[in-house]
Design an enzyme around this catalytic site. Sequence first.
Site, PDB file in Angstrom:
ATOM      1  N   GLU A 186       0.822  -1.215   0.000  1.00  0.00           N
ATOM      2  CA  GLU A 186       0.000   0.000   0.000  1.00  0.00           C
ATOM      3  C   GLU A 186       0.852   1.260   0.000  1.00  0.00           C
ATOM      4  O   GLU A 186       0.498   2.266  -0.617  1.00  0.00           O
ATOM      5  CB  GLU A 186      -0.970  -0.005   1.185  1.00  0.00           C
ATOM      6  CG  GLU A 186      -2.155  -0.957   1.027  1.00  0.00           C
ATOM      7  CD  GLU A 186      -1.813  -2.413   1.263  1.00  0.00           C
ATOM      8  OE1 GLU A 186      -0.676  -2.692   1.700  1.00  0.00           O
ATOM      9  OE2 GLU A 186      -2.668  -3.284   1.012  1.00  0.00           O
ATOM     10  N   HIS A 203     -11.941  -5.725   8.336  1.00  0.00           N
ATOM     11  CA  HIS A 203     -12.531  -5.580   7.007  1.00  0.00           C
ATOM     12  C   HIS A 203     -13.815  -4.745   7.079  1.00  0.00           C
ATOM     13  O   HIS A 203     -14.702  -4.911   6.269  1.00  0.00           O
ATOM     14  CB  HIS A 203     -12.857  -6.945   6.393  1.00  0.00           C
ATOM     15  CG  HIS A 203     -11.652  -7.768   6.048  1.00  0.00           C
ATOM     16  ND1 HIS A 203     -10.899  -8.401   6.995  1.00  0.00           N
ATOM     17  CD2 HIS A 203     -11.074  -8.038   4.850  1.00  0.00           C
ATOM     18  CE1 HIS A 203      -9.910  -9.053   6.398  1.00  0.00           C
ATOM     19  NE2 HIS A 203      -9.991  -8.844   5.101  1.00  0.00           N
TER      20      HIS A 203
END
Lengths: 321, 345
Positions: A58, A125
């Site tokens: 990322e 999540h």
Amino acid sequence: MSITYLEAIREAQARALAEDPRVFIYGQDVGDFGGAFKATKGLAKEFPGRVLDAPISEDAIVGAAVGAAIEGMRPIIEMQFADFSTPGFNQVINQAATLYWRTQVPCPITIRLPSGGTSGSGPFHSQCMEAIYAHYPGLIVMTPATVEDAYSMLLEAVAIDDPVIFCEHKYLYYHLKTDRLPTEAMPAGKARIARPGRDVTIVAYSAMVHEALAAAEELSTEGVEVEVVDLRTVKPLDTDTIIASVARTGRVLVVGEAFPWGGVTAEVVARIATEGFGLLDAPPQRLNAKDTPIPYHPNLWSAHRPTANSILAAVRNLLRL
Amino acid sequence: MLSSVSEVSAAEIVPQVSKDEYLRAFRWLLLARVLDEKLAALYRAGKIPGGGVYLGKGQEALSVSVGISLRTGDVYAPLIRDGAGRLAFGETVVEALRNCLGSVLGPMRGRDGNVHRGRPRDGYLPMISHLGAMISVVNGVLMAKRFKGQKGVVGATCLGEGGTSTGAFHEGLNQAGVERLPLVMVVANNQYAYSTPTSRQFACKSLADRAQGYGFTPHSVDGTNLAECLKVLGHAVALARTGNGPQLVVASLLRLCGHGEHDDASYIDPRLKESEIGRDCLELSEEHLLVNSWASKQELSQWRTAAQRAVEEAVALVQKEPSPDPYTENWCALQTGRFAEGGSK
Ligand SMILES: Cc1ncc(C[n+]2csc(CCOP(=O)(O)OP(=O)(O)O)c2C)c(N)n1
């Protein structure tokens, strides 16, 4: 024909790719596979070489987007889940968000964050990261609540010369549908009156707009007319629309799915208190998720975040104050 | 590791360093040293707004070799000890001083200072403090150039050995390897990261060994030796430019100053100072010039005087320039003014 919130996001990206050769998409599994949620389905084939699978990096994904933006491109970054933007956080807040201020070279990147809870997704999540990013100068943070906004605001995000954090809600991906994509749109940065009412204002954004609307529907059967303000963009915050609504109702509840400490709801309440104190008939109220990580089990999850029921209770309480 | 030989044979691609090239590099090296000496003096005199001064003493031979090997259209993201490379890449002494002395005419207009400076539009990227973070940005510029069909472009960026321990370094190198970008990653192993010795920083024998894991070509070089640095950097840049993928250059040298000018560096092992890597690249290159009769003692002293004069003139100019004004400052961090928040309009 019907189009879901998720399909609108795909369509907006297809259009951005078709209309602007500077646009490309970079993220994990976004290529031939079409993305973890299929938000880039078929795009790699339709636009060869412009929809690139990224390694699980990322930090480097965002860093490369900034570099490409410096060179005149307009990258769209897909984070697989908003939660996984944290390893890229440094590049977002220290590189992307400071570039224009430091150098006068704009940084037109769009970072898509599949955000928020769906049942059974658990602590890693399900997160809502908008407040964290909104805290930093140099970023625009969008939180579309409708299919139309998902489409038009994503297109606007790509066109804007600044870094945009685009918080798309995973719960809305399949739940929301519309008949056709919009041809006109309200500009980003402006809030929307999602439902007019005179008795009490609920300020919400993203998936919470729909919980607020459900609560408002229920309350209208009891003769209480709730006005629902959909913020659409949490940074910048459209304080004028919020204050105007509070001026009409005198009572306000601010609802967010994120954790309770600080954040968007606290910011909205602070602005109402400083700019609209005299308009209030009761103390402004906030409703957020609980101050724990997001639970996995559906029983716990549905009690963790605000719902139409908890909003209903909060409004009833507010009307008694 | 003090290997002075590139692990990929350089001889066929890069000729021996010519007198001309060596002299050109030496003049930048000297100018960078003189500028650093002036910055240290200004620091001691309390003339540096905001405080920090970070010097490149002992690292100029390596740094200048990076800057001089690049050309217009390339991308360069230098770090804190790259004054020499910046000059060789095209920065002026005035530009450097403006950023250090807080002139509003400087490239960052007082919004950022000292080593945080650059001109992104010219391929000269301004570092952020976070070590390792510039690598992927250079990758992104190179990816964009590839999108646009530009060929024969190189990106170079520099880091200390301490910076190689970051996650960003790993992600950045892996990304460049996956995309097979024309990136030249230059690591200056100056034996200390602030006060931390290499034994507490990494556990591999040489940082160049990491190249294999990232799909990079490794190069090792004696960072005190200007001719070797020019040769190895020239070679690495040529390889990247001609489609041979990313290159990792690891130089061995010693930081001959404090981490910043506030630091007396008393922790540096005296044995290192007396060892080969503790030699001063400026003195070594002066010897090289004399031994080869490429310059006389008199010329060396004239060049130093000329560099000092250039720096003094630049200081005099920049000290007269206005500082940023908080009342006329545009307090808006966005290009799109209509999205400005609370009080920034
Ligand atoms: C990610 C990060 N952590 C910490 C720092 C603070 N810091 C600045 S320079 C430095 C030491 C750097 O050492 P090295 O990378 O070996 O470079 P050198 O200073 O020796 O040239 C540290 C710890 C930083 N800039 N970035």
